[in-house]
Design a protein around this motif. Structure first.
Motif, short mmCIF file in Angstrom:
data_model
loop_
_atom_site.label_atom_id
_atom_site.label_comp_id
_atom_site.label_asym_id
_atom_site.label_seq_id
_atom_site.Cartn_x
_atom_site.Cartn_y
_atom_site.Cartn_z
N VAL A 43 -49.05 23.68 -63.53
CA VAL A 43 -49.09 24.47 -64.73
C VAL A 43 -49.44 23.76 -65.69
O VAL A 43 -50.47 24.15 -66.52
N TYR A 44 -48.96 22.67 -65.99
CA TYR A 44 -49.41 21.55 -67.07
C TYR A 44 -50.74 21.25 -67.05
O TYR A 44 -51.66 21.12 -67.95
N LEU A 45 -51.07 20.64 -65.51
CA LEU A 45 -52.54 20.32 -65.48
C LEU A 45 -53.45 21.37 -65.68
O LEU A 45 -54.59 20.97 -65.90
N THR A 46 -53.18 22.67 -65.68
CA THR A 46 -54.14 23.74 -65.74
C THR A 46 -53.66 24.49 -67.15
O THR A 46 -54.32 25.52 -67.51
N SER A 47 -53.36 23.80 -68.12
CA SER A 47 -53.10 24.46 -69.32
C SER A 47 -54.14 23.83 -70.38
O SER A 47 -55.16 23.12 -70.03
N LYS A 48 -54.46 24.31 -71.57
CA LYS A 48 -55.54 24.25 -72.25
C LYS A 48 -55.78 22.73 -72.72
O LYS A 48 -56.60 22.45 -73.15
N ALA A 49 -54.72 21.96 -72.66
CA ALA A 49 -54.64 20.41 -72.91
C ALA A 49 -55.95 19.64 -72.09
O ALA A 49 -56.26 18.89 -72.57
N PHE A 50 -55.87 20.30 -70.75
CA PHE A 50 -56.88 19.79 -69.79
C PHE A 50 -58.22 20.59 -69.68
O PHE A 50 -58.98 20.29 -68.76
N GLY A 51 -58.38 21.40 -70.50
CA GLY A 51 -59.94 21.88 -70.72
C GLY A 51 -59.90 23.39 -70.38
O GLY A 51 -61.00 24.13 -70.35
N GLY A 52 -58.60 24.18 -70.19
CA GLY A 52 -58.64 25.46 -70.04
C GLY A 52 -58.30 25.85 -68.59
O GLY A 52 -58.43 25.18 -67.57
N GLY A 53 -57.44 27.07 -68.29
CA GLY A 53 -57.26 27.40 -67.06
C GLY A 53 -58.12 27.75 -65.80
O GLY A 53 -57.94 27.22 -64.81
N ASP A 54 -59.15 28.36 -65.93
CA ASP A 54 -60.36 28.57 -65.21
C ASP A 54 -60.84 27.10 -64.68
O ASP A 54 -61.00 27.11 -63.54
N LYS A 55 -61.45 26.12 -65.56
CA LYS A 55 -62.29 25.00 -65.09
C LYS A 55 -60.94 24.34 -64.59
O LYS A 55 -61.15 23.61 -63.13
N ALA A 56 -59.93 23.95 -65.01
CA ALA A 56 -58.80 23.08 -64.43
C ALA A 56 -58.19 23.80 -63.20
O ALA A 56 -58.05 22.94 -62.08
N SER A 57 -58.22 25.10 -63.00
CA SER A 57 -57.74 25.42 -61.68
C SER A 57 -58.85 25.34 -60.58
O SER A 57 -58.31 25.18 -59.52
N ALA A 58 -60.02 25.36 -60.92
CA ALA A 58 -61.08 25.03 -60.09
C ALA A 58 -61.10 23.66 -59.67
O ALA A 58 -61.15 23.61 -58.45
N THR A 59 -60.82 23.15 -60.58
CA THR A 59 -60.80 21.32 -60.23
C THR A 59 -59.60 20.92 -59.22
O THR A 59 -59.65 20.39 -58.42
N LEU A 60 -58.28 21.55 -59.60
CA LEU A 60 -57.31 21.39 -58.67
C LEU A 60 -57.55 22.07 -57.53
O LEU A 60 -57.08 21.22 -56.42
N GLY A 61 -57.99 23.27 -57.28
CA GLY A 61 -58.38 23.90 -55.77
C GLY A 61 -59.41 22.92 -55.09
O GLY A 61 -59.06 22.70 -53.92
N ALA A 62 -60.37 22.27 -55.83
CA ALA A 62 -61.18 21.34 -55.09
C ALA A 62 -60.88 20.20 -54.60
O ALA A 62 -60.84 19.78 -53.35
#
Length: 467
Positions: A52-71
């Motif tokens: 949840v921390y990694l996909t927060s706005k501090a890391f660039g926003g939920g959609d982009k960070a979620s996609a990066t995490l999934g990859a």
């Protein structure tokens, strides 16, 4: 003397049937303690807090960070698929299940602790997702040997309850770990340096806490459960020879116990969907339904209570109606709950005079998701342990991990794909909810492919070549 006849000689029974006639309660508790400790990685790091921390706005926003995490998790799945069966095979052959469980657990703890250095800036996103992904690789290797030990500490009469007890302990451990995280780091009850939010110090210290939690609660198993004993072999197989032997054994299993292979393939699909429910659950709660971190943790606590109850009830039913029936019922429940979140989560509704916001929908049906995940996981493990040939549990659970991870890109990839496809058609930040659709597709496919698979009491124990 190694002759062809000897190399093809059948094992007399499953490892479970050749195990102890009566379970040692102390060993069962020590074994389940590892599941309790593993909650620090599963619940705190990969589900409800650190991702949840990694996909927060501090890391660039939920959609982009979620996609990066999934990859990143998809890439980790490929590594697990390639390496897991050989790690299980070699720990079986060397009688070193417990040793490699310990080594891999320590590696997970180290990688978890290193997450302390993931500062809340976009340039640290890649480091964070790589540490989580690599931690998943070694966590899965540890899980191969941990699952293989199930046949060493249980009997045919109680294996379902023991497996369900282990999963239940994992969920309860998650509750306690999350409460500690909440009271020490997220909403501290007293002032101390770990409560500081400067550079997200409090969240980064959660990683250090999780590493220690995992390591400490792994110790009882390493001391109390004896190492798996196997006859000494006259030679050690090389790395590539191990794959050739693996190929011969898969062929032999298919010939003598085809439903073992069918189950491995079918469970691979639905277990990937189960993993995705927890991996992306906290991310969806925060990004789609606007939960603050505190709310995510409260949901996680209630969710783990429900999941623990579900796992233990499922274990009780497993020994009575069989693991396949428990799995099918659980998958149907998951599909109903997940589809309800997808369909009803976008807006406000009135049911029987009561007003339901999207967050209420997530609370209700999210808890139903938690209720059904545990029984499916526990019964899947118990199903395979019932069919493992004597001395081959590690390799078979390695195949279990491999077949699972061979498609482990599926749920993260479909989660990412659905977000990507939805992005141009919905409001900014609203695409993440459609990732749920990808997870539901995987669970539906898993349900459809397990329906024709025989229950373990109707399937044969495999005959495998020794060398």
């Amino acid at each position: 003397m190694n002759t062809a006849a000897q190399s093809e000689a059948p094992h007399p029974a499953s490892e479970l049937a050749s195990g102890p006639a009566v379970s040692n309660k102390g060993q069962i508790i020590a074994w389940a303690s590892w599941d309790w400790g593993s909650a620090a990685f599963n619940a705190v790091m990969t589900t409800f807090v650190f991702t949840v921390y990694l996909t927060s706005k501090a890391f660039g926003g939920g959609d982009k960070a979620s996609a990066t995490l999934g990859a990143a998790l998809a890439i980790a799945g490929v590594a697990i698929a390639v390496l897991a069966p050989v790690t299980g095979q070699r720990s079986d052959a060397g009688g070193r299940r417990k040793l490699w469980l310990g080594v891999n657990t320590i590696l997970v703890a180290i990688l978890t602790g290193l997450c302390f250095f993931v500062f809340p800036r976009p340039e640290f996103l890649l480091l964070g997702v790589c540490l989580i992904a690599l931690g998943n690789v070694f966590f899965e290797f540890a899980g191969v040997n941990y699952n293989a030990m199930l046949a060493q500490i249980s009997t045919p009469a109680n294996i379902g309850k023991v497996s369900g007890f282990g999963w239940g302990m994992g969920y309860l451990g998650g509750i306690v770990a999350l409460l500690v995280v909440l009271k020490l780091f997220v909403q501290p009850s007293f002032e101390w340096f770990g409560a500081s939010t400067q550079d997200s110090l409090n969240i980064r210290l959660v990683a250090v806490f999780s590493a220690l939690w995992l390591f400490i609660f792994a110790l009882p198993l390493l001391f109390a459960v004896p190492e798996f004993s196997v006859p000494k072999t006259d030679r050690r197989l090389g790395f590539f020879d191990s794959y050739r032997l693996l190929g011969r054994r898969i062929s032999a299993i298919y010939k003598t116990s085809p439903h073992t292979i069918y189950f491995l393939l079918s469970s691979a699909i639905f277990r990937d969907g189960l993993a995705a429910v927890f991996t992306f659950g906290g991310v969806i709660a925060a990004g789609t339904f606007g939960f603050e971190l505190t709310q995510v943790i409260f949901f996680a606590i209630f969710g783990n209570v429900v999941a623990a109850v579900g796992a233990m009830i499922g274990g009780f039913l497993d020994d009575r109606i069989g693991p396949k029936s428990v799995i099918v019922i659980s998958l149907i429940g998951l599909l109903i709950a997940g589809t309800s979140i997808l369909v009803l989560g976008n807006g406000d509704y009135v049911f029987f005079g009561a007003h339901w916001a999207g967050s209420t929908t997530f609370w209700v049906f999210g808890l139903f998701l938690c209720l059904f995940v545990g029984p499916a996981q526990a019964s899947s493990r118990a199903y395979l342990a019932r069919l493992a040939p004597e001395g081959e549990s590690g390799e078979l659970f390695g195949l279990y991990a491999t077949t699972g991870r061979a498609v482990s890109f599926l749920a993260p990839a479909l989660f990412t794909l659905c977000i990507t496809i939805a992005t141009p058609f919905v409001a900014a930040g609203a695409a993440q909810r459609w990732g749920i659709l990808g997870i539901m597709v995987v669970l539906l496919a898993g349900l459809l492919v397990i329906l024709p698979v025989k229950s373990p009491d109707k399937a044969d124990i495999a005959v495998v070549p020794v060398r």
